[in-house]
Write a protein that holds these residues in place. Structure first.
Motif, PDB file in Angstrom:
ATOM      1  N   GLY A  45       0.757  -1.259   0.010  1.00 34.69           N
ATOM      2  CA  GLY A  45       0.105  -0.032   0.014  1.00 34.69           C
ATOM      3  C   GLY A  45       0.757   1.274   0.019  1.00 34.69           C
ATOM      4  N   MET A  46       2.219   1.378   0.128  1.00 34.83           N
ATOM      5  CA  MET A  46       2.943   2.419   0.305  1.00 34.83           C
ATOM      6  C   MET A  46       3.012   3.021  -1.345  1.00 34.83           C
ATOM      7  N   THR A  47       2.803   4.239  -1.474  1.00 40.85           N
ATOM      8  CA  THR A  47       2.668   5.052  -2.853  1.00 40.85           C
ATOM      9  C   THR A  47       3.532   6.209  -3.055  1.00 40.85           C
ATOM     10  N   CYS A  48       4.299   6.562  -2.011  1.00 39.89           N
ATOM     11  CA  CYS A  48       5.036   7.987  -2.206  1.00 39.89           C
ATOM     12  C   CYS A  48       6.282   7.862  -1.023  1.00 39.89           C
ATOM     13  N   SER A  49       6.951   9.156  -0.933  1.00 42.44           N
ATOM     14  CA  SER A  49       7.938   9.228  -0.271  1.00 42.44           C
ATOM     15  C   SER A  49       7.352   9.461   1.272  1.00 42.44           C
ATOM     16  N   HIS A  50       6.219  10.089   1.152  1.00 45.06           N
ATOM     17  CA  HIS A  50       5.466  10.220   2.852  1.00 45.06           C
ATOM     18  C   HIS A  50       5.311   8.930   3.517  1.00 45.06           C
ATOM     19  N   CYS A  51       4.933   7.891   2.610  1.00 46.36           N
ATOM     20  CA  CYS A  51       4.468   6.504   3.022  1.00 46.36           C
ATOM     21  C   CYS A  51       5.696   5.947   3.465  1.00 46.36           C
ATOM     22  N   VAL A  52       6.881   6.154   2.861  1.00 51.44           N
ATOM     23  CA  VAL A  52       8.135   5.303   3.160  1.00 51.44           C
ATOM     24  C   VAL A  52       8.443   6.190   4.505  1.00 51.44           C
ATOM     25  N   MET A  53       8.351   7.504   4.476  1.00 49.76           N
ATOM     26  CA  MET A  53       8.926   8.194   5.773  1.00 49.76           C
ATOM     27  C   MET A  53       8.092   7.605   7.075  1.00 49.76           C
TER      28      MET A  53
END
Length: 109
Positions: A45-53
């Motif tokens: 479900g992660m889609t972007c750098s905010h998700c990674v963070m």
């Protein structure tokens, strides 16, 4: 033209010795690596750098976790590598990932 010999030592080493990322590890580096643990988990479900963070922040809050790296597969299953001093309990990893708002791949919803 005036020259001076007042130069600051920057702590650099001979370039022939190689840089720190590809030089031969010293005995102390080997000992640290030997006692460290690396674990890969798959997160959906992660889609972007905010998700990674968000996932990285929650996982690094677990005692013993030294660092986290994420191989983002936007919208799919991303590989998350956890580097720690000792093995981390699966329940702690699951709870951290869920706190960030995501699920481990293969976990029942």
């Amino acid at each position: 033209m005036t020259t001076t010999n007042d130069r600051a030592d920057l702590g650099l080493t001979d370039s022939a010795a190689g840089c720190s990322c590809c030089s031969t590890p010293s005995a102390s580096d080997t000992q640290i690596t030997a006692s460290a643990t690396t674990e890969d988990v798959l997160v959906e479900g992660m889609t972007c750098s905010h998700c990674v963070m968000s996932v990285t922040e929650e996982l690094t809050a677990i005692d013993g976790v030294k660092s986290v790296s994420v191989d983002l597969n936007a919208g799919g299953t991303s590989r998350v590598t956890i580097h720690s001093a000792a093995p981390i309990e699966a329940a702690q990893v699951r709870a951290a990932v869920e706190e960030a708002g995501y699920t481990l791949a293969g976990d029942p919803a």
